[in-house]
Design a protein around this motif. Structure first.
Motif, mmCIF file in Angstrom:
data_model
loop_
_atom_site.group_PDB
_atom_site.id
_atom_site.type_symbol
_atom_site.label_atom_id
_atom_site.label_comp_id
_atom_site.label_asym_id
_atom_site.label_seq_id
_atom_site.Cartn_x
_atom_site.Cartn_y
_atom_site.Cartn_z
ATOM 1 N N CYS A 221 21.970 -3.453 33.217
ATOM 2 C CA CYS A 221 22.606 -4.081 32.056
ATOM 3 C C CYS A 221 23.230 -3.031 31.150
ATOM 4 N N ILE A 222 22.525 -1.941 30.920
ATOM 5 C CA ILE A 222 23.060 -0.879 30.078
ATOM 6 C C ILE A 222 24.325 -0.291 30.698
ATOM 7 N N ALA A 223 24.314 -0.078 32.014
ATOM 8 C CA ALA A 223 25.501 0.445 32.691
ATOM 9 C C ALA A 223 26.693 -0.497 32.528
ATOM 10 N N ALA A 224 26.451 -1.796 32.655
ATOM 11 C CA ALA A 224 27.530 -2.779 32.520
ATOM 12 C C ALA A 224 28.077 -2.814 31.102
ATOM 13 N N LEU A 225 27.193 -2.800 30.113
ATOM 14 C CA LEU A 225 27.626 -2.846 28.714
ATOM 15 C C LEU A 225 28.388 -1.592 28.327
ATOM 16 N N LEU A 226 27.918 -0.436 28.771
ATOM 17 C CA LEU A 226 28.644 0.801 28.507
ATOM 18 C C LEU A 226 30.006 0.789 29.184
ATOM 19 N N THR A 227 30.055 0.322 30.418
ATOM 20 C CA THR A 227 31.325 0.277 31.137
ATOM 21 C C THR A 227 32.332 -0.579 30.400
ATOM 22 N N GLU A 228 31.921 -1.779 29.993
ATOM 23 C CA GLU A 228 32.867 -2.668 29.316
ATOM 24 C C GLU A 228 33.281 -2.100 27.960
ATOM 25 N N GLY A 229 32.322 -1.633 27.190
ATOM 26 C CA GLY A 229 32.653 -1.119 25.866
ATOM 27 C C GLY A 229 33.564 0.093 25.916
ATOM 28 N N ILE A 230 33.244 1.046 26.770
ATOM 29 C CA ILE A 230 34.062 2.251 26.884
ATOM 30 C C ILE A 230 35.436 1.918 27.440
ATOM 31 N N ALA A 231 35.504 1.008 28.409
ATOM 32 C CA ALA A 231 36.798 0.596 28.942
ATOM 33 C C ALA A 231 37.655 -0.052 27.854
ATOM 34 N N GLY A 232 37.029 -0.820 26.960
ATOM 35 C CA GLY A 232 37.762 -1.399 25.847
ATOM 36 C C GLY A 232 38.325 -0.340 24.921
ATOM 37 N N GLU A 233 37.558 0.705 24.662
ATOM 38 C CA GLU A 233 38.040 1.805 23.815
ATOM 39 C C GLU A 233 39.222 2.517 24.464
ATOM 40 N N THR A 262 32.713 9.998 32.382
ATOM 41 C CA THR A 262 33.282 9.279 31.244
ATOM 42 C C THR A 262 32.201 8.493 30.519
ATOM 43 N N LEU A 263 31.335 7.860 31.292
ATOM 44 C CA LEU A 263 30.255 7.077 30.696
ATOM 45 C C LEU A 263 29.327 7.972 29.873
ATOM 46 N N VAL A 264 28.928 9.096 30.440
ATOM 47 C CA VAL A 264 28.019 10.009 29.746
ATOM 48 C C VAL A 264 28.689 10.584 28.500
ATOM 49 N N GLY A 265 29.966 10.941 28.635
ATOM 50 C CA GLY A 265 30.660 11.601 27.539
ATOM 51 C C GLY A 265 30.955 10.702 26.348
ATOM 52 N N ARG A 266 31.091 9.382 26.607
ATOM 53 C CA ARG A 266 31.504 8.491 25.526
ATOM 54 C C ARG A 266 30.422 7.499 25.110
ATOM 55 N N ALA A 267 29.289 7.511 25.760
ATOM 56 C CA ALA A 267 28.266 6.505 25.491
ATOM 57 C C ALA A 267 27.732 6.593 24.066
ATOM 58 N N LYS A 268 27.625 5.434 23.437
ATOM 59 C CA LYS A 268 26.964 5.297 22.135
ATOM 60 C C LYS A 268 25.754 4.395 22.349
ATOM 61 N N LEU A 269 24.702 5.001 22.864
ATOM 62 C CA LEU A 269 23.503 4.279 23.298
ATOM 63 C C LEU A 269 22.309 4.734 22.467
ATOM 64 N N TYR A 270 21.597 3.769 21.898
ATOM 65 C CA TYR A 270 20.498 4.083 20.992
ATOM 66 C C TYR A 270 19.281 3.257 21.351
ATOM 67 N N GLU A 271 18.154 3.936 21.534
ATOM 68 C CA GLU A 271 16.918 3.203 21.808
ATOM 69 C C GLU A 271 16.373 2.615 20.515
#
Length: 272
Positions: A221-233, A262-271
């Motif tokens: 789920c995290i991979a999918a959400l990051l993919t969509e969000g970063i792709a939108g940016e 790209t995912l690692v470089g742009r991820a805005k992920l917070y626990e």
């Protein structure tokens, strides 16, 4: 977690999982194309006569309540039951749950009959599915249900614990929890809200990642959400000034070109 999520991009493209969709006719083409863009293989089979057979051969099933009718509801139940028997992930997108008696009753039927892997919706839909007070604005979250980040996480965790699955609440900041752990994803762009089907495509991406990593639904789920969000940016940076049509194409392009770096470089992920 970011590197684990990023690694799933190559896993999807290497394994090319078959993702069975019973989705809605407004967004079916976008769902199929976004599934292809990330590297999975879509099949859209909503006839009751084959829904269970197709589900049994797939690596994940995505059920979407966007355009419910008397024909597809039994097909969803059959596909979900077949997926449970086969031990493959089931993703439910309860579009508009609670907006009408038909949608509310169907959502409850699916919950009663199918063991979900992931439940993805907006705040109003997830609150309804968890038995919490909710109100809807058609298929969108109502203003009263657009909670703060901390409230969204509390809802996601409570829903995950009650329903026994991973829960995703999408919005300006996305929230995901398996009932124990919770994460927030702040990637994305407001222009995504001006396209129809971005929620449906998110569910397709979740199904694609779950199909490649059935043992790790939270990470998927995290991979999918990051993919969509970063792709939108990225899409906004490249084509946002040209309007929503160009943005839509650029969004699909960005998903198809998404990489782990790209995912690692742009991820805005917070626990949480």
């Amino acid at each position: 977690m970011i590197t684990q999520a990023a690694a799933l991009i190559e896993r999807v493209r290497t394994s090319n999982p078959l993702i069975h969709h019973i989705t809605n006719y407004v967004t079916v083409n976008d769902c199929a194309n976004i599934t292809l863009a990330i590297g999975a293989s879509p099949i859209m089979a909503d006839a009751l006569a084959e829904a269970a057979d197709i589900a049994a051969m797939a690596q994940a099933v995505v059920l979407n309540m966007g355009t419910l009718n008397e024909r597809t509801i039994p097909a969803m139940l059959a596909a979900g039951a077949a997926a449970n028997r086969a031990g493959i992930p089931v993703v439910l997108d309860p579009v508009g749950a609670g907006a009408s008696p038909l949608r509310g009753d169907t959502a409850r039927q699916i919950l009663d009959a199918v063991a979900l892997t992931v439940l993805r919706g907006n705040s109003s839909e997830i609150r309804f599915m968890a038995g919490l007070s909710s109100s809807t604005k058609g298929v969108d979250a109502s203003d009263s249900d657009l909670a703060s980040d901390s409230d969204a996480m509390a809802v996601a965790k409570a829903a995950a614990q009650k329903l026994g699955c991973t829960v995703v609440i999408t919005g300006p900041v996305d929230t995901v929890s398996n009932g124990v752990h919770g994460w927030r994803i702040a990637n994305g762009h407001p222009m995504l809200a001006r396209l129809t089907g971005t929620g449906c495509m998110c569910s397709s991406l979740i199904g694609s990642f779950c199909g490649a990593a059935p043992d790790a639904p939270l990470t998927a789920c995290i991979a999918a959400l990051l993919t969509e969000g970063i792709a939108g940016e990225i899409a906004y940076e490249q084509a946002g000034a040209q309007g929503t049509g160009s943005f839509r194409v650029a969004f699909h392009d960005a998903v198809s070109r998404m990489t782990a770096d790209t995912l690692v470089g742009r991820a805005k992920l917070y626990e949480a």
